[in-house]
Design an enzyme around this catalytic site. Structure first.
Site, PDB file in Angstrom:
ATOM      1  N   LYS A  55     -14.305   5.239   7.572  1.00 29.16           N
ATOM      2  CA  LYS A  55     -15.445   4.398   7.177  1.00 29.16           C
ATOM      3  C   LYS A  55     -16.726   4.944   7.824  1.00 29.16           C
ATOM      4  CE  LYS A  55     -12.171   0.723   6.466  1.00 29.16           C
ATOM      5  NZ  LYS A  55     -11.877  -0.696   6.398  1.00 29.16           N
ATOM      6  N   ASN A  88      -9.006   6.569   7.018  1.00 28.02           N
ATOM      7  CA  ASN A  88     -10.309   6.233   6.442  1.00 28.02           C
ATOM      8  C   ASN A  88     -11.216   5.796   7.594  1.00 28.02           C
ATOM      9  OD1 ASN A  88     -12.501   5.247   5.073  1.00 28.02           O
ATOM     10  ND2 ASN A  88     -11.447   3.468   4.204  1.00 28.02           N
ATOM     11  N   GLU A 111     -14.471  -2.233  -0.021  1.00 35.56           N
ATOM     12  CA  GLU A 111     -15.811  -2.393   0.575  1.00 35.56           C
ATOM     13  C   GLU A 111     -16.878  -1.893  -0.384  1.00 35.56           C
ATOM     14  OE1 GLU A 111     -14.908  -0.463   4.302  1.00 35.56           O
ATOM     15  OE2 GLU A 111     -13.640  -2.161   4.820  1.00 35.56           O
ATOM     16  N   GLU A 168      -4.540  -2.197  -1.443  1.00 39.28           N
ATOM     17  CA  GLU A 168      -5.145  -2.748  -0.235  1.00 39.28           C
ATOM     18  C   GLU A 168      -5.579  -4.183  -0.495  1.00 39.28           C
ATOM     19  OE1 GLU A 168      -6.765   0.572   2.463  1.00 39.28           O
ATOM     20  OE2 GLU A 168      -8.310   0.089   1.044  1.00 39.28           O
ATOM     21  N   HIS A 227     -12.792   1.827  -3.109  1.00 43.60           N
ATOM     22  CA  HIS A 227     -12.408   1.026  -1.942  1.00 43.60           C
ATOM     23  C   HIS A 227     -13.025  -0.370  -2.060  1.00 43.60           C
ATOM     24  CE1 HIS A 227     -12.196  -0.407   2.180  1.00 43.60           C
ATOM     25  NE2 HIS A 227     -11.200   0.444   2.340  1.00 43.60           N
ATOM     26  N   GLY A 273      -9.080  -4.901   7.887  1.00 45.19           N
ATOM     27  CA  GLY A 273      -9.900  -5.111   9.076  1.00 45.19           C
ATOM     28  C   GLY A 273      -9.761  -6.501   9.680  1.00 45.19           C
ATOM     29  N   SER A 328      -4.827  -3.271   7.798  1.00 42.45           N
ATOM     30  CA  SER A 328      -4.334  -3.519   9.159  1.00 42.45           C
ATOM     31  C   SER A 328      -3.019  -2.809   9.473  1.00 42.45           C
ATOM     32  CB  SER A 328      -4.230  -5.030   9.427  1.00 42.45           C
ATOM     33  OG  SER A 328      -5.510  -5.640   9.302  1.00 42.45           O
TER      34      SER A 328
HETATM   35  P1  PGA Z   1      -7.922  -1.400   8.147  1.00 40.58           P
HETATM   36  O1  PGA Z   1      -8.663  -0.724   6.889  1.00 40.58           O
HETATM   37  O2  PGA Z   1      -6.757  -0.512   8.494  1.00 40.58           O
HETATM   38  O3  PGA Z   1      -8.976  -1.425   9.237  1.00 40.58           O
HETATM   39  O4  PGA Z   1      -7.498  -2.759   7.733  1.00 40.58           O
HETATM   40  C1  PGA Z   1      -7.932  -0.159   5.832  1.00 40.58           C
HETATM   41  C2  PGA Z   1      -8.882   0.340   4.785  1.00 40.58           C
HETATM   42  O5  PGA Z   1      -9.908  -0.308   4.537  1.00 40.58           O
HETATM   43  O6  PGA Z   1      -8.652   1.408   4.151  1.00 40.58           O
END
Ligand code: PGA
Length: 251
Positions: free
Chosen positions: A11, A9, A97, A167, A95, A173, A213
């Site tokens: 983003k 992903n 976000e 998640e 997601h 992140g 992460s």
């Molecule tokens: P990350 O993001 O690996 O940077 O924690 C995962 C995601 O948001 O799908």
């Protein structure tokens, strides 16, 4: 046996030339890999060119979102038919976000999931709790609510493929990964939920992937759990070498 599923992903990262460079590097690095579904989710602007670069490979293209109507006066939105047109096979939906920054609700997640399915896109449906919810022991209540609302009117038994991504919001992140045990516990509950609602054959074949992460140093252990079938990778998916290492650890 569920085939491991590893998705990048990106983003809001990677321009068209960066996306092409990444895909070229990754596909030559992973030429010999088999037995893993590898999926790349670029931003909308790089979907077409990433799809062209992926054309003769076994890798799949995914969007990071989609709108719930197919066409019309919806300035700024992108719908399922457009994503299918540029070669997407998957669509990330819900997601955290999007839920947190763009006010998505279980109801809009549900509409987007239906739009994906109507357009032959396989959803990667994201669920997960915040830190406050985990600390208040509400993790499963929150995820059950997200599953109930998001899947309303959707029969997983009628679908060939459907991916759920767990998640935990506090692990995205932040560098904080759920421990292998914390992740497995929730994955097991999600699988039981699917079995109760749609039957054990559906639960057995549905891939439930972990995100938050994930990196080369923790992916093998996470993926060794019986109910963790893959990973949705954000930060570490921006480096083709790290992402390739995560794909290899699923093999
Ligand atoms: P990350 O993001 O690996 O940077 O924690 C995962 C995601 O948001 O799908």
């Amino acid at each position: 046996m569920r085939k491991p599923f590893i998705a990048a992903n990106w983003k809001m990262n990677n321009t068209v030339p960066e996306a092409i460079r990444f895909v070229t590097a990754l596909t030559s690095d992973l030429k010999a890999i088999s037995g893993v579904d590898v999926v790349i989710a670029p931003p909308f602007t790089a979907l077409y060119s990433a799809g062209v670069a992926l054309a003769d490979t076994e890798f799949y293209l995914s969007s990071q979102n989609l709108f719930w109507e197919d066409s019309g006066a919806y300035t700024g939105e992108i719908s399922g038919p457009f994503l299918a047109d540029v070669g997407c096979r998957y669509a990330i939906v819900g997601h955290s976000e999007r839920r947190q920054l763009f006010s998505e609700t279980d109801e809009t997640v549900n509409r987007r999931l239906k739009a994906a399915l109507r357009n032959n896109l396989v959803p990667i449906m994201c669920v997960g709790e915040t830190l406050a919810e985990r600390e208040a022991n509400q993790t499963w209540d929150v995820i059950r609510r997200q599953l109930d609302g998001g899947l309303s009117g959707i029969d997983l038994a009628a679908l060939a493929d459907f991916v759920i991504a767990y998640e935990p919001v506090w692990a995205i992140g932040t560098g904080k990964t759920a421990t292998s045990g914390q992740a497995q516990e929730v994955h097991g509950l999600i699988r039981r939920y699917i079995a109760d609602k749609f039957g054990s054959a559906v639960a057995d074949k549905t891939r439930i992937i972990y995100g938050g992460s994930v990196k080369p140093s923790n992916s093998r252990e996470l993926l060794s759990n019986p109910d963790i079938d893959g990973a949705l990778v954000g930060g570490a998916s921006l480096d083709p070498k790290q992402f390739a290492a995560i794909v290899r650890s699923a093999h």
